[in-house]
Write an enzyme that holds these catalytic residues in place. Structure first.
Site, PDB file in Angstrom:
ATOM      1  N   LYS A  53      31.340  34.676   4.984  1.00 40.21           N
ATOM      2  CA  LYS A  53      32.534  33.834   4.852  1.00 40.21           C
ATOM      3  C   LYS A  53      32.167  32.477   4.233  1.00 40.21           C
ATOM      4  O   LYS A  53      32.852  31.979   3.342  1.00 40.21           O
ATOM      5  CB  LYS A  53      33.199  33.653   6.227  1.00 40.21           C
ATOM      6  CG  LYS A  53      33.830  34.949   6.737  1.00 40.21           C
ATOM      7  CD  LYS A  53      34.311  34.895   8.189  1.00 40.21           C
ATOM      8  CE  LYS A  53      34.823  36.265   8.619  1.00 40.21           C
ATOM      9  NZ  LYS A  53      35.343  36.333   9.989  1.00 40.21           N
ATOM     10  N   GLN A  97      34.845  32.695  15.228  1.00 36.30           N
ATOM     11  CA  GLN A  97      34.380  34.090  15.090  1.00 36.30           C
ATOM     12  C   GLN A  97      34.368  34.776  16.458  1.00 36.30           C
ATOM     13  O   GLN A  97      33.883  34.228  17.445  1.00 36.30           O
ATOM     14  CB  GLN A  97      32.975  34.100  14.451  1.00 36.30           C
ATOM     15  CG  GLN A  97      32.452  35.470  14.091  1.00 36.30           C
ATOM     16  CD  GLN A  97      33.263  36.167  13.000  1.00 36.30           C
ATOM     17  OE1 GLN A  97      33.848  35.523  12.138  1.00 36.30           O
ATOM     18  NE2 GLN A  97      33.307  37.480  13.043  1.00 36.30           N
ATOM     19  N   ASP A 120      43.066  32.718  10.831  1.00 36.32           N
ATOM     20  CA  ASP A 120      42.929  34.095  11.320  1.00 36.32           C
ATOM     21  C   ASP A 120      44.279  34.666  11.764  1.00 36.32           C
ATOM     22  O   ASP A 120      44.388  35.867  12.020  1.00 36.32           O
ATOM     23  CB  ASP A 120      41.978  34.130  12.527  1.00 36.32           C
ATOM     24  CG  ASP A 120      40.591  34.632  12.155  1.00 36.32           C
ATOM     25  OD1 ASP A 120      40.500  35.459  11.231  1.00 36.32           O
ATOM     26  OD2 ASP A 120      39.620  34.193  12.799  1.00 36.32           O
TER      27      ASP A 120
HETATM   28  N1  GUN Z   1      35.565  39.474  14.582  1.00 35.23           N
HETATM   29  C1  GUN Z   1      35.833  40.665  14.008  1.00 35.23           C
HETATM   30  N2  GUN Z   1      36.800  40.520  13.070  1.00 35.23           N
HETATM   31  C2  GUN Z   1      37.160  39.230  13.073  1.00 35.23           C
HETATM   32  C3  GUN Z   1      38.117  38.478  12.330  1.00 35.23           C
HETATM   33  O1  GUN Z   1      38.855  38.983  11.477  1.00 35.23           O
HETATM   34  N3  GUN Z   1      38.168  37.158  12.615  1.00 35.23           N
HETATM   35  C4  GUN Z   1      37.380  36.594  13.558  1.00 35.23           C
HETATM   36  N4  GUN Z   1      37.514  35.297  13.775  1.00 35.23           N
HETATM   37  N5  GUN Z   1      36.499  37.250  14.256  1.00 35.23           N
HETATM   38  C5  GUN Z   1      36.385  38.570  14.011  1.00 35.23           C
END
Ligand code: GUN
Length: 318
Positions: A53, A97, A120
């Site tokens: 990311k 995350q 998100d």
């Molecule tokens: N963990 C697994 N998928 C995601 C996601 O799309 N966003 C976040 N923040 N954590 C994750």
């Protein structure tokens, strides 16, 4: 028959290019979108995702910063960090995350994020906006699924979409997006009776359960579109043989690395499906592209220049 393979990498790259166009236009006005990524502790898979990311931000020229509170942090510690990020004007997006260490109340943490910076789309306000068809920030992976369908000219309205998995991150928001796009939606989960029969009625089958190769050919109606959101690491030989016996390319990867990635869809499904997203290279790249898209969208919304991105004459995202 062999399924048409839907190239997620290409679609993600197109979206990222459109996002760069928006960022360049914002730069003329002296605005640079900013994303803060919060990774608590040392989950190895999360570390890989977060690296991807942050790298993508640099590639599309989004300012990014990473925060790494200790594994032993409390809910209050993480909420204090988020409050700080909420107050900073140069931060447009905040991503926490998941999963968080078990002592942390994830629901409280996600609720602490300013909904306007919630790239998100996990804050209950954005969940509510999505379910009532109001503009807002939409979770990245399900938004990516919709972009794959749209950009592959796969019709959704009136189709029967079956989703396997009811997570807050993928299954539920995917169901909402498909419903909002006028699909007839069925959501399956671990307690669903006769899963293969329900799945075999799908025109569009979305697999998001995290079980390697669960979706075998008997789950799939011939010609159906199958979207594989799963990302499972295979390390055992018998599991490898169940999924990939005879695939010499993957055998070599498995021998060299000791593991291979597989989705929730068994490779044999390629012989029955009409269209299929591969793993890797299907939905995965879209998750990051849509995060970039959401960060720019949040910046535009918050800094008062209208909502949504208009790219190639069409509105993308939710
Ligand atoms: N963990 C697994 N998928 C995601 C996601 O799309 N966003 C976040 N923040 N954590 C994750």
């Amino acid at each position: 028959m062999s399924a048409r393979i839907l190239d997620g990498k290409k679609i993600a790259s197109d979206i990222r290019q459109e996002v760069v166009g928006e960022i360049v236009a914002m730069a003329v006005r002296g605005i640079r979108p900013g994303l803060a990524v919060v990774l608590v502790g040392h989950n190895p898979a999360s570390e890989i995702y977060v690296r991807g990311k942050v790298k993508a931000c640099a590639e599309v020229r989004i300012y990014s910063e990473q925060h790494a509170p200790a594994e032993t942090s409390t809910t209050a510690d993480v909420c204090a960090l988020i409050n700080d990020l909420n107050r900073r004007d140069e931060i447009d997006g905040i991503l926490v995350q998941l999963p968080l260490p078990t002592q942390i109340d994830a629901k409280r943490v996600l609720m602490a994020v300013d909904p306007a910076k919630d790239v998100d789309g996990f804050h209950p306000l954005n969940v509510g906006f999505l379910s009532t068809q109001r503009p807002g920030l939409v979770p990245c992976t399900p938004a990516g699924v919709m972009e794959i369908l749209k950009r592959s000219q796969i019709p959704v309205a009136g189709q029967h979409a079956v989703i396997v998995g009811r997570s807050d991150i993928v299954g539920k928001p995917a169901a909402m997006l498909l419903l909002n796009a006028n699909a007839t939606v069925t959501v399956c989960h671990s307690k669903t009776r006769d899963l293969s029969r329900v799945c075999s009625q799908a025109d569009i089958l979305v697999a998001a359960i995290g079980r390697a190769g669960l979706i075998t050919r008997d789950f799939v109606k011939p010609g159906a579109t199958v979207i594989d959101v799963g990302m499972n690491k295979i390390t055992g030989n018998s599991e490898f043989q169940r999924l990939f016996s005879g695939d010499s390319e993957r055998e070599e990867t498995f021998r060299k690395k000791g593991s291979v990635l597989v989705g929730d869809v068994h490779p044999e499904v390629a012989q029955v499906a009409g269209a299929l997203t591969p793993v890797p290279g299907g939905v995965g790249p879209l998750t990051i592209a849509m995060l970039m898209y959401n960060t720019v969208k949040a910046a535009k919304m918050r800094r008062g220049s209208g909502q949504g991105l208009v790219a190639s004459g069409q509105q993308i995202g939710g």
